[in-house]
Write an enzyme that holds these catalytic residues in place. Structure first.
Site, PDB file in Angstrom:
ATOM      1  N   HIS A 188      42.349  47.994  44.750  1.00 55.60           N
ATOM      2  CA  HIS A 188      43.543  48.823  44.984  1.00 55.60           C
ATOM      3  C   HIS A 188      43.555  49.449  46.372  1.00 55.60           C
ATOM      4  CE1 HIS A 188      45.685  48.821  41.158  1.00 55.60           C
ATOM      5  NE2 HIS A 188      44.504  48.843  40.538  1.00 55.60           N
TER       6      HIS A 188
ATOM      7  N   LYS B 109      46.695  41.512  44.364  1.00 58.13           N
ATOM      8  CA  LYS B 109      47.435  42.773  44.488  1.00 58.13           C
ATOM      9  C   LYS B 109      48.126  42.809  45.862  1.00 58.13           C
ATOM     10  CE  LYS B 109      45.066  45.257  40.865  1.00 58.13           C
ATOM     11  NZ  LYS B 109      43.663  45.096  40.492  1.00 58.13           N
TER      12      LYS B 109
ATOM     13  N   SER C 286      42.384  53.477  39.814  1.00 61.53           N
ATOM     14  CA  SER C 286      43.746  52.995  39.585  1.00 61.53           C
ATOM     15  C   SER C 286      44.648  53.976  38.847  1.00 61.53           C
ATOM     16  CB  SER C 286      43.695  51.671  38.831  1.00 61.53           C
ATOM     17  OG  SER C 286      43.137  51.876  37.555  1.00 61.53           O
TER      18      SER C 286
HETATM   19  C1  LIG Z   1      42.845  44.471  39.430  1.00 59.29           C
HETATM   20  C2  LIG Z   1      41.412  44.809  39.555  1.00 59.29           C
HETATM   21  C3  LIG Z   1      40.401  43.870  39.315  1.00 59.29           C
HETATM   22  C4  LIG Z   1      40.721  42.484  38.817  1.00 59.29           C
HETATM   23  O1  LIG Z   1      41.262  41.715  39.821  1.00 59.29           O
HETATM   24  P1  LIG Z   1      41.848  40.265  39.434  1.00 59.29           P
HETATM   25  O2  LIG Z   1      41.791  39.512  40.716  1.00 59.29           O
HETATM   26  O3  LIG Z   1      43.234  40.498  38.925  1.00 59.29           O
HETATM   27  O4  LIG Z   1      40.957  39.692  38.396  1.00 59.29           O
HETATM   28  C5  LIG Z   1      39.094  44.227  39.545  1.00 59.29           C
HETATM   29  N1  LIG Z   1      38.768  45.475  39.960  1.00 59.29           N
HETATM   30  C6  LIG Z   1      39.712  46.429  40.174  1.00 59.29           C
HETATM   31  C7  LIG Z   1      39.309  47.777  40.629  1.00 59.29           C
HETATM   32  C8  LIG Z   1      41.056  46.121  39.974  1.00 59.29           C
HETATM   33  O5  LIG Z   1      41.968  47.061  40.161  1.00 59.29           O
END
Ligand SMILES: *Cc1c(COP(=O)(O)O)cnc(C)c1O
Length: 396
Positions: free
Chosen positions: A211, A242, A183
């Site tokens: 992501h 996301k 990220s």
């Molecule tokens: C955002 C993210 C999460 C968490 O996801 P949520 O559904 O918001 O709990 C887990 N792993 C990665 C790599 C992320 O970027």
């Protein structure tokens, strides 16, 4: 009793503030979108949401959510295995498996829960988890909850991964775990090489597509599409929070026996509430959209290419990326905060990241592109970066 504890917390909070690490929330008074309004009254262009496909306020998803409210009600008041499973949950799980070309899927309240609940039911102290050093906090926490032996390899470093695979050969089962896209840099995990090493050393593979799903690969199927590994990866986790609508919800998808075991033993699934039909039905609509057209993915890809090209032309130092994350390197922590503050004055909302979120002397602004951005948004952002960059001596 609270007095002493209160002093202790107040002191720690003051320390966080002094170190410049205090997190404040900026209040948005509109729906999440490319253009938003914040509580100060300013209209800004949003370049820091994970709204990669621009679905957070998409009329089709909003409409699907409203329909579900009428047909399936508001809440589930139960976990899945007691009385918290509707036809909609089963449909969404099937659609996710179809999208990724996997056998079965289990939904969670969030990917944080999917990652928190994936290791402990599957592995014991006889086994090993071999994890990328830059994996998401939820993977780190999930690994902590499991008794398997832990190995950590340097980010995307295949020599180091191989060394850890050799070192761990005495363990019964081994699993390599990686984020699909990291990220902070936007780089993609070298899944082809990871898959090759897993075959060579007889290890399983898990990838977190949070992501990358919806973003990476010609049709947005994530890193398994990018590396032509559809159906080859044992476990995929991901989020609906996301690219996929941005509301809430997570999932684990992959081999059917693995998913079945998670339904039997995964604690966040067994002991936490079902996701509401509003979210589930919007999710179904979203996967239907994904299978009808790649319009949004195409727009995201062309936006990303355009933005990065222009930023490099302007003289900015951009980290190599294969995702919709564009790290504009500034190296100096204070500079990253100054640039972000000045960009906000120009109507561009981005965040500057510095230690400990990224390594020391690696401060940056992370720009996240979206299919919701129009060309004029991108041009305005590039112009603002150029203006502020010149003012602060970042570019000539
Ligand atoms: C955002 C993210 C999460 C968490 O996801 P949520 O559904 O918001 O709990 C887990 N792993 C990665 C790599 C992320 O970027």
């Amino acid at each position: 009793m609270y007095g002493k504890f209160q002093d202790h917390l107040s002191q720690q909070l003051a320390e966080i503030e002094e170190a410049g690490l205090f997190k404040n929330e900026r209040i948005i008074t509109t729906a999440q979108d490319a253009e938003i309004k914040v509580s100060t009254g300013d209209h800004v262009l949003n370049f820091c949401a994970n709204n990669y496909l621009g679905l957070s306020n998409h009329p089709r998803l909003v409409d699907a959510a409203k329909r579900a409210l009428d047909s399936h009600g508001y809440g589930m008041s139960s976990v899945r295995f007691i009385c918290g499973t509707q036809d909609l949950h089963k449909t969404l799980e099937r659609k996710i498996a179809e999208f990724f070309g996997t056998e079965d899927t289990i939904l969670y309240a969030a990917c944080f829960d999917a990652n928190g609940g994936v290791f402990e039911p599957l592995l014991t102290e006889e086994d090993a988890i071999i994890s990328d050093a830059l994996n998401h906090a939820s993977i780190i926490d999930g690994v902590r909850l499991c008794k398997a032996k832990r190995y950590r390899y340097e980010n995307a470093n295949m020599e180091d991964l191989e060394a850890k695979l050799i070192e761990s050969q005495a363990q019964r089962f081994r699993i390599i775990v990686t984020d699909g896209v990291f990220s902070m840099d936007g780089n993609v995990a070298p899944m082809d090489k990871i898959h090759e090493l897993a075959n060579k050393y007889n290890a399983l593979v898990m990838v977190d597509e949070c992501h990358s799903a919806g973003v990476v690969g010609a049709t947005g199927r994530g890193v398994t599409e990018l590396f032509n590994l559809k159906g080859e990866i044992d476990i995929i986790t991901g989020t609906l929070g996301k690219a996929f609508g941005g509301a809430i919800g997570g999932f684990t998808t992959g081999r059917k026996e693995i998913i079945e075991m998670l339904r039997q033993r995964s604690r966040p699934y067994l002991f936490s509430n079902s996701i509401p039909p509003v979210v589930v039905n919007a999710g179904i609509e979203m996967f239907d959209m994904m299978s009808e057209t790649t319009e949004l993915q195409d727009k995201l890809h062309s936006n990303t290419k355009y933005f990065i090209g222009k930023m490099k032309e302007a003289g900015f130092d951009i980290k190599p990326t294969e995702s919709a994350i564009c790290a504009v390197m500034l190296y100096d922590a204070k500079l990253s905060q100054d640039v972000a503050a000045k960009l906000l004055e120009e109507g561009i909302y981005v965040i500057g990241f510095y230690f400990p979120v990224v390594p020391r002397e690696q401060a940056r602004i992370r720009v996240q592109l979206s299919a919701a951005h129009e060309k004029e948004h991108l041009d305005k952002c590039i112009a603002a970066f150029s203006k502020v960059g010149k003012e602060l001596g970042v570019i000539k």
